[in-house]
Design an enzyme around this catalytic site. Structure first.
Site, short mmCIF file in Angstrom:
data_model
loop_
_atom_site.label_atom_id
_atom_site.label_comp_id
_atom_site.label_asym_id
_atom_site.label_seq_id
_atom_site.Cartn_x
_atom_site.Cartn_y
_atom_site.Cartn_z
N GLU A 22 44.26 -1.29 -48.34
CA GLU A 22 43.42 -0.37 -47.57
C GLU A 22 43.29 -0.80 -46.11
O GLU A 22 43.36 0.01 -45.19
CB GLU A 22 42.01 -0.27 -48.19
CG GLU A 22 41.95 0.44 -49.53
CD GLU A 22 42.40 1.90 -49.45
OE1 GLU A 22 42.43 2.47 -48.33
OE2 GLU A 22 42.75 2.47 -50.50
N GLU A 44 53.49 -3.68 -52.42
CA GLU A 44 53.07 -2.34 -52.86
C GLU A 44 52.31 -1.65 -51.75
O GLU A 44 51.66 -2.31 -50.94
CB GLU A 44 52.14 -2.47 -54.07
CG GLU A 44 52.90 -2.66 -55.37
CD GLU A 44 51.95 -2.93 -56.52
OE1 GLU A 44 50.83 -2.37 -56.49
OE2 GLU A 44 52.33 -3.70 -57.40
N PRO A 227 17.44 0.42 -0.72
CA PRO A 227 16.84 -0.86 -0.33
C PRO A 227 17.49 -2.09 -0.96
O PRO A 227 17.16 -3.20 -0.60
CB PRO A 227 15.40 -0.71 -0.82
CG PRO A 227 15.51 0.21 -1.98
CD PRO A 227 16.60 1.18 -1.66
N ASP A 250 26.55 -2.88 6.31
CA ASP A 250 25.56 -3.73 6.96
C ASP A 250 25.18 -4.91 6.07
O ASP A 250 25.33 -4.85 4.85
CB ASP A 250 24.27 -2.93 7.20
CG ASP A 250 24.39 -2.06 8.43
OD1 ASP A 250 25.37 -2.21 9.16
OD2 ASP A 250 23.47 -1.24 8.63
N LYS A 272 24.35 -6.68 10.50
CA LYS A 272 23.38 -6.85 11.53
C LYS A 272 22.25 -7.74 11.07
O LYS A 272 21.38 -7.26 10.39
CB LYS A 272 22.68 -5.53 11.78
CG LYS A 272 23.46 -4.36 12.28
CD LYS A 272 23.28 -4.30 13.76
CE LYS A 272 24.15 -3.28 14.42
NZ LYS A 272 24.03 -1.96 13.94
N GLY A 303 21.86 0.04 4.97
CA GLY A 303 20.70 -0.21 4.12
C GLY A 303 19.73 0.96 4.22
O GLY A 303 19.63 1.60 5.27
N GLY A 304 19.02 1.25 3.15
CA GLY A 304 18.00 2.30 3.17
C GLY A 304 18.59 3.67 3.45
O GLY A 304 19.57 4.08 2.83
N ASP A 305 18.02 4.36 4.41
CA ASP A 305 18.53 5.67 4.82
C ASP A 305 19.23 5.52 6.17
O ASP A 305 18.74 4.81 7.05
CB ASP A 305 17.35 6.65 4.96
CG ASP A 305 17.85 8.03 5.35
OD1 ASP A 305 18.17 8.81 4.43
OD2 ASP A 305 17.93 8.32 6.56
N MET A 389 11.02 -3.92 10.58
CA MET A 389 11.41 -4.97 11.54
C MET A 389 10.19 -5.60 12.19
O MET A 389 10.18 -5.84 13.39
CB MET A 389 12.35 -4.38 12.61
CG MET A 389 13.68 -3.93 12.05
SD MET A 389 14.74 -3.14 13.26
CE MET A 389 14.13 -1.46 13.21
N ALA A 418 12.13 -5.51 -0.94
CA ALA A 418 11.75 -4.46 -1.89
C ALA A 418 12.92 -4.10 -2.79
O ALA A 418 14.06 -3.98 -2.33
CB ALA A 418 11.29 -3.22 -1.12
N1 SAH Z 1 17.80 2.11 7.48
C1 SAH Z 1 16.95 1.13 6.86
C2 SAH Z 1 16.18 0.33 7.86
C3 SAH Z 1 17.02 -0.55 8.74
S1 SAH Z 1 16.09 -1.48 9.88
C4 SAH Z 1 16.02 1.82 5.85
O1 SAH Z 1 15.97 3.05 5.84
O2 SAH Z 1 15.38 1.14 5.07
C5 SAH Z 1 15.90 -3.00 9.03
C6 SAH Z 1 14.51 -3.14 8.49
O3 SAH Z 1 14.38 -2.38 7.29
C7 SAH Z 1 14.11 -4.52 8.09
O4 SAH Z 1 13.70 -5.30 9.18
C8 SAH Z 1 12.96 -4.25 7.14
O5 SAH Z 1 11.79 -3.92 7.85
C9 SAH Z 1 13.45 -2.99 6.45
N2 SAH Z 1 14.09 -3.25 5.15
C10 SAH Z 1 15.36 -2.99 4.81
N3 SAH Z 1 15.57 -3.30 3.51
C11 SAH Z 1 14.40 -3.76 3.04
C12 SAH Z 1 13.97 -4.22 1.78
N4 SAH Z 1 14.79 -4.28 0.72
N5 SAH Z 1 12.68 -4.61 1.64
C13 SAH Z 1 11.82 -4.54 2.67
N6 SAH Z 1 12.20 -4.13 3.89
C14 SAH Z 1 13.45 -3.73 4.08
#
Ligand code: SAH
Length: 476
Positions: A22, A44, A227, A250, A272, A303-305, A389, A418
């Site tokens: 099997e 077999e 973030p 970045d 940066k 980073g971020g937006d 910043m 964060a």
């Molecule tokens: N475009 C990014 C900001 C860039 S300026 C955004 O929208 O978040 C860089 C600053 O973003 C840092 O000095 C800090 O104040 C903040 N920053 C970016 N990532 C972060 C994180 N994970 N936790 C806390 N602050 C953060």
């Protein structure tokens, strides 16, 4: 066992299964999904194997195969269920350099059989080494549901068009972009819905378009990476990363985010860190333009937006000036991620009606004068102020806000890193922060949230993170 996934070709000699029971039948059935014929060495055969032998899919060999039967095989499976015989076959195969598998005997195997999702032309093999076959089976069940049953038809159609596309659409990025558009667009949808004529017409149309004027120019996507936590990427951001030929990113982009890039994509860091060397903005702009003009799909990952303190506006201007196609993919900005992590609403009925994002640094690297802000109005109104910043200038910023009339007991929350594993949260008040520049012990990147909403986190959260006894009293 640590393994590397490959797909084995059965052109040439057929694979060999030793055993006729099997278990051997199960393995033979699996191999027959790709092999036209499987050779089975057994005294077999169980009825299933006997039937396959009658149908010509199984070729019978004498039991206890020797060196001549094993040499040159693409693979051998020893499934006699006789320990001594399986061990013998395994040793012989290994001596001959032939891949061998003995079910449930990892120490006798040189390869493992993956869990397989079979869509004809499209095959997904799932391996978890030998550690977690149940997990592999669950993944397989999930993929079976997710992968469209007509995926095979789509792959075959693409195969048919391949030659023509290769003739007409230049190789490299343009051709990859062409196929991406086909697989992600209306053509694939039509095919999966069973409308083959429509799918064909759409692919024809796409070929005309890809060979038309301006088709050789690339484009730039300004993408927010969020973030840090890759789970906070948008699905569009993930798609952009997968389509990129080159990614300029970045320093603040989190580990794990770049894992979504294609293996072949070129990854270029461009700075940066505040104060540290980075590629000048004008040079970044020029790089983006040059790569897009060379026909590449360029991702500028921030980073971020991209449009919150990200210099996205400057890049946009440079690209527009050169007439380059642009797409913006928003990201979760750090201040929003910080608020989510603290579980505080940034606007709240009765407490805060607006949110202001500000930078704690002037472009010159100095602390801000905030001349452009009506601080008195912000102090009087119900507003939440988020400072980016602002690590090195936090205390000076607090001082400035106090002078403008912010109340001394106003709560302040700071979040460092964060959404990352290293996230740290600290609570204080505006007066304590102004008086004790070092009290938060913050390191970059961090955001500071000034406002009544900063007094709203669940009490347990604040208790843990109050900067000092003095602040604890002020927090009340
Ligand atoms: N475009 C990014 C900001 C860039 S300026 C955004 O929208 O978040 C860089 C600053 O973003 C840092 O000095 C800090 O104040 C903040 N920053 C970016 N990532 C972060 C994180 N994970 N936790 C806390 N602050 C953060």
């Amino acid at each position: 066992m640590r393994t590397f996934p490959i797909f084995v070709s059965f052109d040439g000699r057929p694979p060999l299964v030793v055993g006729g029971g099997e278990l051997a039948a199960i393995k033979t059935r699996l191999l027959l999904k790709r092999a036209p014929v499987v050779e089975v060495a057994a005294m077999e055969l169980v009825p299933e194997l006997a039937k396959l032998a009658e149908a010509g899919q199984v070729a019978r060999l004498t039991p206890q195969p020797g060196i001549d039967q094993v040499r040159g095989r693409p693979l051998v499976i020893a499934a006699t269920e006789d320990d001594a015989e399986d061990t013998r076959v395994s040793a012989m195969a290994r001596a001959l350099g032939v891949p061998v598998n003995v079910p449930d005997r990892p120490e006798l195997c040189t390869f493992v059989l993956p869990a397989i999702v079979d869509r004809g032309e499209v095959t997904v093999a799932i391996g978890t080494a030998t550690a977690a076959p149940v997990l592999a089976q669950r993944l397989r069940a999930w993929l079976e549901r997710e992968l469209h049953p007509r995926l095979d038809a789509l792959a075959k159609l693409a195969g048919e068009f391949r030659g023509r596309v290769a003739e007409r659409v230049p190789s490299g990025p343009p051709r990859r972009r062409f196929w991406e558009a086909v697989f992600e667009g209306a053509a694939a949808e039509a095919m999966l819905e069973g409308d083959e004529p429509k799918a064909r017409a759409l692919i024809d149309e796409a070929i005309e378009k890809a060979t038309g004027e301006g088709a050789s120019q690339g484009r730039v996507l300004l993408v927010g990476a969020g973030p840090g936590d890759p789970e906070l990427l948008t699905m569009k951001a993930v798609r952009a990363l997968k389509s990129a030929d080159v990614i300029f990113y970045d320093r603040l982009v989190g580990d794990g985010v770049l894992d979504h890039a294609r293996r072949e994509a070129e990854l270029v860091p461009v700075g940066k860190a505040k104060g540290a060397h980075s590629v000048p903005q004008s040079e970044i702009n020029a790089l983006l333009v040059a790569r897009a003009k060379a026909g590449q799909t360029v991702v500028r990952l921030k980073g971020g937006d991209p449009f919150i303190f990200g210099r996205g506006g400057e890049e946009l201007d440079a690209l527009r000036a050169e007439g380059i196609a642009i797409e913006i993919v928003p990201g979760v900005t750090a201040g929003i991620a910080a608020a989510a992590s603290l579980q505080i609403p940034l606007t709240h009925r009765d407490v805060s009606h607006s949110v202001t994002f500000v930078s704690g640094h002037e472009a010159s690297g100095q602390e801000p004068g905030f001349e452009y802000l009506d601080l008195a109005a912000l102090a009087a109104g119900k507003n939440t102020l988020i400072v980016y910043m602002g690590v090195t200038t936090a205390s000076a910023v607090a001082q400035k806000l106090l002078e403008a009339g912010f109340r001394t007991g106003l709560p302040v929350l700071a979040v460092e890193n964060a959404s990352r594993d290293t996230e740290r949260r600290v609570a204080t008040t505006i007066a304590a922060l102004a008086a004790h520049p070092e009290s938060l012990g913050l390191k970059s990147p961090a955001v500071l949230i000034f406002g009544e909403v900063a007094g709203l986190p669940a009490s347990g959260v604040v208790e843990d993170i109050l900067a000092s006894e003095e602040v604890k009293r002020a927090y009340g």
